[in-house]
Design an enzyme around this catalytic site. Structure first.
Site, PDB file in Angstrom:
ATOM      1  N   GLY A 157       0.816  -1.213   0.000  1.00  0.00           N
ATOM      2  CA  GLY A 157       0.000   0.000   0.000  1.00  0.00           C
ATOM      3  C   GLY A 157       0.843   1.254   0.000  1.00  0.00           C
ATOM      4  O   GLY A 157       0.491   2.278   0.589  1.00  0.00           O
ATOM      5  N   GLY A 184      -0.673   4.708  -0.733  1.00  0.00           N
ATOM      6  CA  GLY A 184      -1.802   5.151   0.098  1.00  0.00           C
ATOM      7  C   GLY A 184      -1.430   6.364   0.927  1.00  0.00           C
ATOM      8  O   GLY A 184      -0.297   6.867   0.873  1.00  0.00           O
ATOM      9  N   ASP A 211       2.747  -1.668  -4.452  1.00  0.00           N
ATOM     10  CA  ASP A 211       1.346  -1.238  -4.523  1.00  0.00           C
ATOM     11  C   ASP A 211       0.729  -1.916  -5.750  1.00  0.00           C
ATOM     12  O   ASP A 211       1.442  -2.404  -6.621  1.00  0.00           O
ATOM     13  CB  ASP A 211       1.235   0.292  -4.643  1.00  0.00           C
ATOM     14  N   ILE A 212      -0.586  -1.911  -5.796  1.00  0.00           N
ATOM     15  CA  ILE A 212      -1.265  -2.593  -6.909  1.00  0.00           C
ATOM     16  C   ILE A 212      -1.132  -1.790  -8.198  1.00  0.00           C
ATOM     17  O   ILE A 212      -1.300  -2.316  -9.292  1.00  0.00           O
ATOM     18  CB  ILE A 212      -2.747  -2.849  -6.561  1.00  0.00           C
ATOM     19  N   ARG A 213      -0.812  -0.487  -8.066  1.00  0.00           N
ATOM     20  CA  ARG A 213      -0.636   0.324  -9.275  1.00  0.00           C
ATOM     21  C   ARG A 213       0.739   0.990  -9.251  1.00  0.00           C
ATOM     22  O   ARG A 213       1.358   1.113  -8.211  1.00  0.00           O
ATOM     23  CB  ARG A 213      -1.739   1.378  -9.373  1.00  0.00           C
ATOM     24  N   ASP A 233      -0.393  -7.073  -5.832  1.00  0.00           N
ATOM     25  CA  ASP A 233      -1.776  -7.190  -5.345  1.00  0.00           C
ATOM     26  C   ASP A 233      -1.671  -8.036  -4.085  1.00  0.00           C
ATOM     27  O   ASP A 233      -1.290  -9.211  -4.169  1.00  0.00           O
ATOM     28  CB  ASP A 233      -2.641  -7.878  -6.413  1.00  0.00           C
ATOM     29  N   TYR A 286     -15.472  -2.015   7.687  1.00  0.00           N
ATOM     30  CA  TYR A 286     -14.103  -1.585   7.990  1.00  0.00           C
ATOM     31  C   TYR A 286     -13.767  -1.906   9.438  1.00  0.00           C
ATOM     32  O   TYR A 286     -12.706  -2.450   9.738  1.00  0.00           O
ATOM     33  CB  TYR A 286     -13.988  -0.090   7.741  1.00  0.00           C
ATOM     34  N   LYS A 326     -11.052  -4.433  11.066  1.00  0.00           N
ATOM     35  CA  LYS A 326     -10.000  -3.977  11.995  1.00  0.00           C
ATOM     36  C   LYS A 326     -10.008  -4.804  13.279  1.00  0.00           C
ATOM     37  O   LYS A 326      -8.956  -5.158  13.807  1.00  0.00           O
ATOM     38  CB  LYS A 326     -10.152  -2.487  12.291  1.00  0.00           C
TER      39      LYS A 326
HETATM   40  C1  VAH Z   1     -11.118   6.333   7.747  1.00  0.00           C
HETATM   41  N1  VAH Z   1      -9.059   7.627   7.793  1.00  0.00           N
HETATM   42  O1  VAH Z   1     -11.719   7.393   7.870  1.00  0.00           O
HETATM   43  C2  VAH Z   1      -9.625   6.309   8.095  1.00  0.00           C
HETATM   44  C3  VAH Z   1      -9.407   6.013   9.551  1.00  0.00           C
HETATM   45  C4  VAH Z   1     -10.076   6.526  11.906  1.00  0.00           C
HETATM   46  C5  VAH Z   1     -10.344   6.766  10.451  1.00  0.00           C
HETATM   47  O2  VAH Z   1      -9.453   4.670   9.835  1.00  0.00           O
HETATM   48  O3  VAH Z   1     -11.646   5.314   7.347  1.00  0.00           O
END
Ligand code: VAH
Length: 318
Positions: A8, A11, A34-36, A53, A142, A146
């Protein structure tokens, strides 16, 4: 000698982490992936770069062997808002990529870092002074990624002895690489729009407190954690980190110290507001301070000064 592989690398965090690690450990000792492919004039191209990837385990292992990696910094992931739009793809990339990176760390005995996030908390988590160890029932894909990632890091440490290290990053604010797909991105966009337009329309409502941190403090924290004595590290899943707890009106007030005519308006995005409302207002960082000396340098005023000056300079040299 450290031989670091960063996934990444293009990023929001990866971009600055590659540059910092190369400055500390030598250009040739940091493989950016990175993938690109980056732009030819990108600072990332000043050292080794390979297309990867992270869901391709064979290719990841091939790069680890070829480059004789001893440290893996796995940064590739979809952020919260993007993940919420495409949860199945988010699971495949975020969890598939992490599993491959952890398997590489186990197979080749690599020191390992990957970030968690305040997104690992949910509506039932105590919102004020959120403890290091507490309820984690996130309501976003997300956040699920995590929490699962934190548990995997702890498992690989307990079961296989992998030297896993992680932090729960707050929203990260940077002038180098604008983020994409994050709930906290308003706190980056507002600075760019202040310089370029003199006004900003926030997709997050006023009085929505979230933890944030200037990117320089975030990169320094990763280096400090990775250099720390492993014997002292108790929380192998992830450490609470934060530089400040802010909301849009506070950022606008700080900007007005430099741009008195700056105007802030609101057009709330329900998806990202729902995510933001599920996260803590402010988290307790005492474990990171005690176990490896975490100490952020930037507060809102100092960060605002640096951000505005850097964006003004960036636009001048364009
Ligand atoms: C997001 N910038 O907004 C990230 C982060 C705590 C936020 O994980 O998804």
């Amino acid at each position: 000698m450290k031989k670091i592989m960063i996934t990444g690398a293009l990023g929001q965090i990866g971009t600055e982490l590659v540059v910092k690690c190369r400055a500390l450990y030598g250009n040739e000792n940091v493989l950016a992936t990175d993938i690109r492919k980056p732009e030819l004039d990108s600072p990332i191209m000043e050292g080794p770069f390979e297309i990867l990837d992270v869901t391709d385990r064979d290719r990841m292992f091939e790069l680890v062997e070829t480059f004789k990696v001893d440290t893996m910094m796995h940064m590739a992931a979809l952020l919260s808002a993007t993940a919420e739009k495409n949860p199945l793809f988010a699971w495949d990339l975020n969890m598939g990529g992490l599993m491959n990176a952890l398997e590489a760390a186990r197979t080749y005995n690599l020191k390992f870092f990957t970030p968690s996030s305040i997104g690992a908390f949910g509506p039932s988590t105590p919102k004020v002074n959120t403890p290091q160890v507490t309820i984690q029932r996130p309501t976003s894909m997300y956040g699920v990624n995590k929490v699962a990632g934190e548990l995997l890091c702890q498992y690989y440490f307990d079961k296989f002895g992998v030297d896993t290290r992680s932090v729960r990053f707050p929203g990260l604010i940077s002038h180098v690489k604008e983020p994409g797909g994050g709930t906290t991105d308003y706190a980056v966009e507002i600075y760019f729009e202040a310089v370029r337009e003199g006004k900003y329309t926030s997709f997050i409502a006023e009085n929505t407190f979230m933890d944030m941190m200037f990117m320089d403090d975030a990169i320094d924290a990763i280096i400090k954690l990775m250099e720390a004595d492993g014997v002292k590290l108790i929380n192998r899943n992830a450490y609470n980190l934060s530089g400040m707890s802010i909301e849009p009106e506070m950022v606008a007030a700080a900007i007005k110290e430099f741009y008195p005519n700056f105007e802030l308006a609101y057009d709330v995005d329900p998806t990202r507001q729902t995510i933001a409302d599920s996260w803590p207002d402010n988290i307790d960082v005492s474990c990171a301070r005690a176990e490896w000396g975490f100490e952020p340098k930037y507060d809102l005023t100092e960060m605002t000064k640096v951000m505005l000056e850097a964006i003004e300079h960036k636009d001048k040299v364009k």
